[in-house]
Design a protein around this motif. Sequence first.
Motif, PDB file in Angstrom:
ATOM      1  N   CYS A 191     -15.508  79.600  64.710  1.00 32.22           N
ATOM      2  CA  CYS A 191     -15.444  78.071  63.992  1.00 32.22           C
ATOM      3  C   CYS A 191     -15.221  76.928  64.910  1.00 32.22           C
ATOM      4  N   CYS A 192     -15.262  75.687  64.563  1.00 33.27           N
ATOM      5  CA  CYS A 192     -15.230  74.687  65.441  1.00 33.27           C
ATOM      6  C   CYS A 192     -13.855  74.481  66.279  1.00 33.27           C
ATOM      7  N   ASN A 193     -13.801  74.044  67.419  1.00 32.69           N
ATOM      8  CA  ASN A 193     -12.790  73.778  68.280  1.00 32.69           C
ATOM      9  C   ASN A 193     -11.569  74.966  68.452  1.00 32.69           C
ATOM     10  N   THR A 194     -12.004  76.196  68.261  1.00 35.99           N
ATOM     11  CA  THR A 194     -11.055  77.322  68.418  1.00 35.99           C
ATOM     12  C   THR A 194     -10.375  77.414  69.823  1.00 35.99           C
ATOM     13  N   GLY A 195     -11.278  76.700  70.930  1.00 32.29           N
ATOM     14  CA  GLY A 195     -10.661  77.055  72.247  1.00 32.29           C
ATOM     15  C   GLY A 195      -9.813  76.002  72.720  1.00 32.29           C
ATOM     16  N   LEU A 196      -9.347  74.789  71.634  1.00 31.53           N
ATOM     17  CA  LEU A 196      -8.570  73.879  71.918  1.00 31.53           C
ATOM     18  C   LEU A 196      -7.060  74.415  71.828  1.00 31.53           C
ATOM     19  N   GLY A 197      -6.166  73.487  72.091  1.00 29.83           N
ATOM     20  CA  GLY A 197      -4.614  73.754  71.942  1.00 29.83           C
ATOM     21  C   GLY A 197      -3.752  72.830  72.839  1.00 29.83           C
TER      22      GLY A 197
ATOM     23  N   GLY B 211      -3.024  78.126  72.241  1.00 24.23           N
ATOM     24  CA  GLY B 211      -3.649  77.822  71.062  1.00 24.23           C
ATOM     25  C   GLY B 211      -4.114  79.380  70.445  1.00 24.23           C
ATOM     26  N   MET B 212      -4.774  79.342  69.500  1.00 28.61           N
ATOM     27  CA  MET B 212      -5.123  80.570  68.710  1.00 28.61           C
ATOM     28  C   MET B 212      -5.468  81.634  69.780  1.00 28.61           C
ATOM     29  N   TYR B 213      -6.362  81.279  70.505  1.00 31.02           N
ATOM     30  CA  TYR B 213      -7.040  82.583  71.457  1.00 31.02           C
ATOM     31  C   TYR B 213      -5.889  83.051  72.151  1.00 31.02           C
ATOM     32  N   ARG B 214      -4.981  82.490  72.687  1.00 30.35           N
ATOM     33  CA  ARG B 214      -3.914  82.943  73.452  1.00 30.35           C
ATOM     34  C   ARG B 214      -3.032  83.935  72.667  1.00 30.35           C
ATOM     35  N   ALA B 215      -2.931  83.689  71.485  1.00 22.16           N
ATOM     36  CA  ALA B 215      -2.260  84.396  70.581  1.00 22.16           C
ATOM     37  C   ALA B 215      -2.743  85.925  70.557  1.00 22.16           C
ATOM     38  N   PHE B 216      -4.132  85.694  70.632  1.00 24.24           N
ATOM     39  CA  PHE B 216      -4.995  86.950  70.254  1.00 24.24           C
ATOM     40  C   PHE B 216      -4.837  87.736  71.389  1.00 24.24           C
ATOM     41  N   LEU B 217      -4.880  87.333  72.609  1.00 26.35           N
ATOM     42  CA  LEU B 217      -4.914  87.886  73.953  1.00 26.35           C
ATOM     43  C   LEU B 217      -3.413  88.469  74.361  1.00 26.35           C
TER      44      LEU B 217
END
Length: 129
Positions: A37-43, A52-58
């Motif tokens: 979805c939109c802007n998921t790489g921002l933080g 941001g969210m991606y870092r939590a998954f990593l």
Amino acid sequence: MPGYIVLSKSHPSCGGILTAEEIRGMELSAQLVVLSCCNTGLGTITGDGVLGMYRAFLAAGSANVVVTLWRIPDRKTRRLMRHFYSSYRRSRDAAQAMRDAMLHMLQNKKTSAPPYWAAFSVIGATTPL
């Protein structure tokens, strides 16, 4: 860590909100998480980089996370994602699959403009762990 995902409530005691902190506390063994979805790489920018969210998954153990850096049209995203998943099934390499999907978008006059495909980024390992 900022961010959350809104989910369907699976039972009455489920709040339907999954926070980045909750994700970070999980033990995942996923090769790939896609946040299309939109802007998921921002933080939030910190001395440790973008949080941001991606870092939590990593942090939770995902090898790769696909994110977007700006708003993207749904129909164009569906086309890119369809090609991405098809390529990923064959190669098991998220970076190569995203490259293939982007090149596929470039070949069509209706989807060749960068706003339709360049928002996507693969973060993490470049080959399966």
